[in-house]
Design an enzyme around this catalytic site. Structure first.
Site, short mmCIF file in Angstrom:
data_model
loop_
_atom_site.label_atom_id
_atom_site.label_comp_id
_atom_site.label_asym_id
_atom_site.label_seq_id
_atom_site.Cartn_x
_atom_site.Cartn_y
_atom_site.Cartn_z
N LYS A 172 55.50 40.88 17.36
CA LYS A 172 54.46 39.91 17.70
C LYS A 172 54.32 38.80 16.65
CE LYS A 172 51.85 42.96 20.73
NZ LYS A 172 50.57 43.60 21.05
N ASP A 190 46.58 39.38 24.37
CA ASP A 190 45.88 40.61 23.96
C ASP A 190 44.38 40.32 23.81
OD1 ASP A 190 48.07 42.33 23.89
OD2 ASP A 190 48.53 41.87 21.80
#
Ligand code: NDP
Length: 276
Positions: free
Chosen positions: A68, A104
């Site tokens: 990420k 997210d």
């Protein structure tokens, strides 16, 4: 031409994202034109692989552990959320380069299903997912306290995002929103040793006034989710957060309203791993 989507991670074989997105694409009538696959990529191959994807017909990718941070680093442009969080989980391959987003944070807020503004929240954990959760809560007006097993990491995060640090313990009843963003409970299955002893919560203090979000998920309900539900708290489990972040990614790539219930059913159809 086929529009390809993928999730990149290592390990990735147990990811529920392909089942979830494939079901969604079918529901949207896009199964003939769009595909979604899982691709295992090692950290030292990530940048090159991601940069080559547009040429291979990919229009987007989800990115999960451990890529990420690298996903944000390779992007040509990034949303404010991705830059503030310091990580991206959604890449779009466009004619003019790679765009990065972090769903997210929005996935967490969508799963929460209530405005966090003015609420007191306890976030347990200070890793990658905690960064997204703390940013989402603080930027929507919640008062956030962070607990982490390694307190120094909680301090760093708290300073960066304007939160407090707590050792939690007996005062945790004060929090209306409690989030487990640690790996405790990940891959939960029957016979696991008790998880709650690794967290600072007094489970007996949880009740109807609490919303408990457990990002971790596994073959069975986590102990935290189980105990919180039994005490009357509203529980949002890790699969719901997974579904919501996936839905937000799909909206970015297709521009269409994602079929959330179809994605939820597909995500819950296979419950044998803890990977997102
Ligand atoms: P990171 O590796 O970045 O962070 C791990 C965190 O867990 C750290 O705060 C670490 O504390 C803490 N931790 C690890 N072991 C223990 C322990 N035994 N006791 C207490 N704390 C511990 O992980 P991520 O933030 O990426 O992921 C965290 C969890 O969230 C995972 O379960 C992951 O699967 C889940 N997740 C779920 C998503 C979803 O969509 N549902 C999305 C993203 C993540 P320390 O700093 O002390 O090491």
């Amino acid at each position: 031409m086929l529009k390809r989507l993928a999730v990149l991670g290592q390990p990735i074989s147990h990811s529920r994202s392909p089942a979830m997105h494939s079901a969604a694409l079918a529901e949207l009538g896009l199964a003939e034109e769009w595909t979604y696959e899982a691709i295992e990529v090692a950290p030292d191959e990530f940048a090159e692989r991601a940069r080559s994807m547009a040429g291979d017909g990919f229009v987007g990718a989800n990115v999960t552990v451990p890529h990420k941070l690298a996903a944000l680093a390779i992007a040509d442009e990034a949303s404010q959320a991705a830059r503030a969080i310091g990580a991206a989980n959604t890449l779009s391959f466009r004619g003019d380069g790679i765009a990065a987003e972090n769903t997210d944070a929005t996935g967490f807020l969508d799963a929460l299903q209530q405005r966090p503004g003015g609420k007191r929240a306890l976030v347990m954990g200070a890793g990658g997912s905690a960064r997204a959760v703390v940013w989402a809560l603080v930027s929507h007006g919640a008062e956030v306290a962070i607990w982490n097993r390694t307190p120094e990491r909680a301090r760093v995060l708290a300073v960066e995002f304007g939160a407090e640090v707590t050792d939690a313990g007996s005062d945790d009843v004060d929090y209306e929103v409690v989030v487990n963003a640690t790996t405790v409970g990940m891959g939960a299955s029957s016979g696991e040793p008790a998880e709650l002893q690794s967290l600072p919560l007094d489970a007996d203090a949880l009740g109807g006034n609490h919303v408990v979000v457990d990002l971790a998920y596994g073959a069975n309900e986590t102990e935290l989710a189980h105990v919180a539900r039994a005490r009357g708290a509203r529980v949002v489990d890790g699969l719901e957060v997974l579904v919501r972040q996936g839905a937000a990614s799909l909206r970015i790539w297709t521009g269409l309203d994602p079929p959330v219930e179809t994605m939820r059913r597909a995500a819950r159809g296979r419950l044998d791993s803890g990977s997102d």
